[in-house]
Structure formats: structure tokens, C-alpha cells
Write an enzyme that holds these catalytic residues in place. Structure first.
Site, short mmCIF file in Angstrom:
data_model
loop_
_atom_site.label_atom_id
_atom_site.label_comp_id
_atom_site.label_asym_id
_atom_site.label_seq_id
_atom_site.Cartn_x
_atom_site.Cartn_y
_atom_site.Cartn_z
N THR A 1 0.82 -1.21 0.00
CA THR A 1 0.00 0.00 0.00
C THR A 1 0.86 1.27 0.00
OG1 THR A 1 -1.40 1.28 1.51
CG2 THR A 1 -0.10 -0.42 2.51
N ASP A 2 0.25 2.37 -0.43
CA ASP A 2 0.96 3.66 -0.36
C ASP A 2 1.03 4.18 1.08
OD1 ASP A 2 -1.74 4.31 -0.05
OD2 ASP A 2 -1.76 5.90 -1.55
N GLU A 3 0.25 3.55 1.99
CA GLU A 3 0.19 4.07 3.37
C GLU A 3 1.52 3.90 4.11
OE1 GLU A 3 -3.42 3.35 5.51
OE2 GLU A 3 -4.54 3.04 3.66
N TYR B 1 -1.83 -0.65 10.97
CA TYR B 1 -1.95 -1.32 9.67
C TYR B 1 -0.75 -0.99 8.79
CZ TYR B 1 -3.27 -1.77 4.73
OH TYR B 1 -3.26 -2.06 3.39
N LYS C 1 2.28 -3.41 7.31
CA LYS C 1 2.56 -3.58 5.88
C LYS C 1 4.00 -3.15 5.58
CE LYS C 1 0.25 -4.73 2.92
NZ LYS C 1 -0.05 -6.09 2.37
N ASN D 1 -5.57 3.86 -2.79
CA ASN D 1 -6.88 3.30 -2.40
C ASN D 1 -7.60 2.71 -3.60
OD1 ASN D 1 -6.39 4.45 0.10
ND2 ASN D 1 -8.49 5.21 0.30
N LEU E 1 -14.73 3.17 2.86
CA LEU E 1 -15.49 4.40 2.59
C LEU E 1 -16.56 4.29 1.50
CD1 LEU E 1 -15.75 7.49 3.24
CD2 LEU E 1 -14.19 7.86 1.34
N TYR F 1 -15.36 11.29 8.55
CA TYR F 1 -14.41 11.61 9.61
C TYR F 1 -13.96 13.08 9.56
CZ TYR F 1 -13.41 6.74 10.97
OH TYR F 1 -13.48 5.47 11.45
N ARG G 1 -10.62 9.95 13.00
CA ARG G 1 -9.84 8.77 13.39
C ARG G 1 -8.54 9.24 14.04
NH1 ARG G 1 -8.14 5.80 8.07
NH2 ARG G 1 -9.93 4.45 8.33
P1 NAD Z 1 -9.35 -7.62 2.16
O1 NAD Z 1 -9.34 -7.38 3.63
O2 NAD Z 1 -10.59 -7.38 1.38
O3 NAD Z 1 -8.92 -9.13 1.85
C1 NAD Z 1 -7.89 -9.78 2.53
C2 NAD Z 1 -8.05 -11.27 2.28
O4 NAD Z 1 -6.96 -11.93 2.95
C3 NAD Z 1 -9.34 -11.84 2.86
O5 NAD Z 1 -9.94 -12.70 1.90
C4 NAD Z 1 -8.89 -12.62 4.08
O6 NAD Z 1 -9.71 -13.75 4.36
C5 NAD Z 1 -7.49 -13.04 3.67
N1 NAD Z 1 -6.60 -13.29 4.82
C6 NAD Z 1 -6.46 -12.52 5.93
N2 NAD Z 1 -5.56 -13.08 6.76
C7 NAD Z 1 -5.11 -14.22 6.15
C8 NAD Z 1 -4.17 -15.21 6.49
N3 NAD Z 1 -3.51 -15.16 7.66
N4 NAD Z 1 -3.95 -16.23 5.63
C9 NAD Z 1 -4.63 -16.30 4.46
N5 NAD Z 1 -5.55 -15.39 4.08
C10 NAD Z 1 -5.78 -14.35 4.92
O7 NAD Z 1 -8.13 -6.76 1.59
P2 NAD Z 1 -7.94 -6.07 0.17
O8 NAD Z 1 -8.50 -4.70 0.24
O9 NAD Z 1 -8.39 -7.00 -0.88
O10 NAD Z 1 -6.36 -5.94 0.12
C11 NAD Z 1 -5.54 -6.97 -0.41
C12 NAD Z 1 -4.10 -6.56 -0.30
O11 NAD Z 1 -3.87 -5.34 -1.00
C13 NAD Z 1 -3.64 -6.30 1.14
O12 NAD Z 1 -2.35 -6.81 1.29
C14 NAD Z 1 -3.65 -4.79 1.26
O13 NAD Z 1 -2.71 -4.36 2.20
C15 NAD Z 1 -3.30 -4.38 -0.14
N6 NAD Z 1 -3.80 -3.06 -0.56
C16 NAD Z 1 -5.12 -2.75 -0.42
C17 NAD Z 1 -5.58 -1.52 -0.88
C18 NAD Z 1 -7.04 -1.15 -0.81
O14 NAD Z 1 -7.40 -0.02 -1.12
N7 NAD Z 1 -7.94 -2.06 -0.43
C19 NAD Z 1 -4.69 -0.62 -1.46
C20 NAD Z 1 -3.35 -0.98 -1.59
C21 NAD Z 1 -2.92 -2.21 -1.14
#
Ligand code: NAD
Length: 353
Positions: free
Chosen positions: A132-134, A158, A162, A187, A198, A215, A290
Site C-alpha cells: 500500500t501507499d500508506e 496497519y 505492511k 486506495n 469508505l 471523519y 480517526r
Molecule cells: P481484504 O481485507 O478485502 O482481503 C484480505 C483477504 O486476505 C481476505 O480474503 C482474508 O480472508 C485473507 N486473509 C487474511 N488473513 C489471512 C491469512 N492469515 N492467511 C490467508 N488469508 C488471509 O483486503 P484487500 O483490500 O483486498 O487488500 C488486499 C491486499 O492489497 C492487502 O495486502 C492490502 O494491504 C493491499 N492493498 C489494499 C488496498 C485497498 O485499497 N484495499 C490498497 C493498496 C494495497
């Protein structure tokens, strides 16, 4: 064959559906099915022989060894994570366990598998870590957007977890030579997004006649990328990314949260007007900010454009319209992810394994 982790979550499921639709290579999908994992996200590929779903934890070394030995993937794409900032503030432990310890176990299993591969397969192997960019912290209104050279300054449990996982991935390359790639994306929004985040929260609450909680002053700025564009970026990096490199992925769509909420309301006003003729904007309610809320994230995505020729296909206008329409068209999906019945069904389905 590739191994995807977290492929029942928001981005992972979109990636798996995209992968199956755009080629003929099979995928093993390892997901723990936490509250964020939803097998219904994968309904359209259930029974497809090119999709093998396994419920399990990326921290389970024995399971990882078994899956790697059995399926011999040429790549691992790691989406599995705890991903919700608010949850990390109230309960950081799971974030450390999955995002840090889990990624470590996955890296170790991958390293041992990779080291034992014959030379030609060893060279082709890739470990792609989705981040993530965070991790870069927060920007002021006038700072340039995050580039791959920005320092890591994570502010929430979080983003710290990461960041830790990104560092482990980097070290496994530097120390052991594991062929890794990391993507740091802004995001995401789009179909299958769990309604704690959101955009889906606003859509779901608006339709249910509830408050739309914003928020603080709503002026926190984020860059937004349509989820399928993130998927195409990951595919491109997997295909052609330089080993050990990180690639920032973004949509060039910096917007304050309140603008996002207003846009969602305006689209709903057009596509599903309220019975009383009022705008959904009347449901907006400002709530206490937050703690430690980062003010601005912005992504400089020029490296992935320049080196790999990747660009998003959607503008924010086209992507957000598709997203709102998808939630309007899929009320049963929303009802399922909100109900305890779904979780009980999953428990029953996989109890025997
Ligand atoms: P999400 O929370 O929707 O999905 C995460 C998935 O991982 C779920 O299906 C969950 O069951 C599974 N999971 C959690 N813990 C686990 C474990 N210990 N073993 C196996 N599976 C497990 O998340 P997302 O939004 O789809 O994000 C996916 C990835 O992309 C993450 O690594 C997140 O940090 C990254 N990311 C997300 C965003 C965003 O905007 N959502 C942006 C940039 C990066």
C-alpha cells in the site's frame, strides 16, 4: 500455475476473476476466510478446474509446503492481509500476526521451494508482494506525490505492519536472492469491496437510509484507483517487473473524502432517487476524526508507466459509476456479507477439511 493468497478478499478476488478471464493458466487460491474473505466473490469460478480454492493461513508452514510441493507454482502473489485501518487501531494483534509473521512464513516457504527448483524454473519464479501507499506516511497539501524513493514513515498499526512486511520482502531478495517484486498501490474501489471501507459503506448506508459518517472535516485526500486497474498493474509487474524493484501504482485521482461522498450521493440521486425526492447528501454526518488520521496520500505512478507501459483504463468518473451501479445490481451480495448466515455457511462448508 500461480499461487494467490487472500484471493477471496476484495482485490484478490477481483484478481483471480481477472486472471481466469484473461488466460488459461490455473490458480491456487489460499485464503483463511476471515470476516473479509467471501467465497461468494468467487461464485463465477466455482467448479472451474482452473481455480483451486484452499482455506488456510499464510502462517501455516506445513500447509504452504504441501501446496507448493503439490502445485509447483511459477509465481506467488501475496494479497493476504488484515487490511482495515480502523480495525488495526482497535486490535493490532491480528495485523502483526498475518501481515508480519504470516508474510515471513510465506517468504520462508517460498525461499525453500525456490531454492530447490531446477535452474530454469528457478530463474522464472516470482514472488509478488501487494502493498500500500500508506507505508510512506502522510503528505502536506504542497508535498510532491509519493515516489518509490520516499522514506517509509508508517503511522497506523496497519501501515506499520505492511511496512514491516515490505522490508522482509526486500531483505529476502537482498539476502537470499529470492526473485521478489513489490507493488505499493493507492486506495482501490470497485465491485466486491467489503462495506466497512469508505465507498461501499456510503453506498450501503445511503440505500439503507442511514447516516453517512464522514471523519473530521472530510478533507483527507486519497488517490483512488479502480480495482481492475490495480489487477492489470499487478499482472504487468509479474510479467515484466525488474527483480527486487518496487512499483507505485495509482490512478492520478487525488480527491478529498467529502468529494467522494458527494459524488456517490449524486450518482445515487441519479440512478436510484430517494422516495422523498431529497438528495442522499442530507444523510451526511460528520463524526470525530480517526486518531492519527493521515491527511493526504498521493501516488507518483510514473515509474510503472515509463518502465512497464502500464496505465489505468478507467477514469474516476467511469470507475465510480460502474461501482455504484454494481452495488445497486447486487443487493444479495451486500446482504450476504452483512449477515451472520454467510459466516455460518462457510464454517459448515469447510469443517470437513
Ligand atoms: P481484504 O481485507 O478485502 O482481503 C484480505 C483477504 O486476505 C481476505 O480474503 C482474508 O480472508 C485473507 N486473509 C487474511 N488473513 C489471512 C491469512 N492469515 N492467511 C490467508 N488469508 C488471509 O483486503 P484487500 O483490500 O483486498 O487488500 C488486499 C491486499 O492489497 C492487502 O495486502 C492490502 O494491504 C493491499 N492493498 C489494499 C488496498 C485497498 O485499497 N484495499 C490498497 C493498496 C494495497
Amino acid at each position: 500455475m500461480i499461487l494467490v493468497t487472500g484471493g477471496a478478499g476484495f482485490i484478490g478476488a477481483n484478481f483471480v476473476l481477472d486472471w481466469i478471464a484473461n488466460g488459461d493458466e490455473p490458480v491456487v487460491n489460499l485464503d483463511k476466510l476471515t470476516y473479509a474473505g467471501n467465497l461468494h466473490n468467487l461464485d463465477s469460478v466455482q467448479g472451474n478446474p482452473r481455480h483451486i480454492f484452499v482455506q488456510g493461513d499464510i502462517g501455516d508452514t506445513a500447509l504452504l509446503e504441501r501446496l507448493l510441493a503439490e502445485h509447483q507454482p511459477r509465481a506467488i502473489v501475496n494479497f493476504a492481509a488484515e487490511s482495515h485501518v480502523d480495525r488495526s487501531i482497535h486490535g493490532p494483534e491480528d495485523f502483526i500476526q498475518t501481515n508480519v509473521v504470516g508474510t515471513f512464513r510465506l517468504l520462508e516457504a517460498a525461499r525453500q521451494y525456490w531454492q530447490a527448483l531446477p535452474a530454469i524454473k528457478k530463474e522464472a519464479f516470482r514472488f509478488l508482494h501487494v502493498s500500500t501507499d500508506e507505508v510512506y506516511g502522510t503528505l502536506s497539501a504542497t508535498d510532491p506525490a509519493f515516489s518509490e524513493d520516499n522514506r517509509y514513515e508508517p503511522n497506523s498499526p496497519y501501515s506499520a505492519s505492511k511496512a514491516a512486511s515490505d522490508h522482509l520482502v526486500r531483505a529476502w531478495h537482498h539476502t537470499y536472492g529470492l526473485p521478489v517484486l513489490t507493488t505499493n498501490c493507492s486506495n482501490n474501489y470497485g465491485p466486491l469491496h467489503f462495506p466497512e471501507k469508505l465507498i461501499p459503506l456510503m453506498i450501503v448506508n445511503a440505500l439503507a437510509g442511514k447516516n453517512l459518517p464522514v471523519y473530521g472535516d472530510g478533507m483527507q485526500v486519497r488517490d483512488w484507483l479502480y480495482v481492475r486497474d490495480h489487477c492489470s498493474a499487478i499482472r504487468r509487474v509479474l510479467e515484466a517487473g525488474r527483480l527486487g524493484e518496487t512499483y507505485n501504482v495509482g490512478g492520478w485521482n487525488e480527491k478529498p473524502n467529502i468529494e467522494i461522498v458527494n459524488t456517490v450521493c449524486a450518482l445515487l440521486d441519479e440512478l436510484r432517487p430517494r422516495a422523498d425526492g431529497q438528495s442522499y447528501k442530507t444523510q451526511i454526518a460528520y463524526v470525530t476524526d480517526r486518531p492519527g488520521h493521515d491527511r493526504r496520500y498521493a501516488i507518483d505512478a510514473r515509474k510503472i508507466e515509463r518502465e512497464l507501459g502500464w496505465k489505468p483504463a478507467e477514469t474516476f468518473d467511469t470507475g465510480i459509476r460502474k461501482t455504484v451501479q454494481w452495488y445497486l445490481d447486487n443487493p444479495e451480495w451486500v446482504a450476504q456479507v452483512q449477515s451472520g448466515a454467510y459466516r455460518e455457511w462457510v464454517q459448515k462448508q469447510y469443517q470437513a477439511d
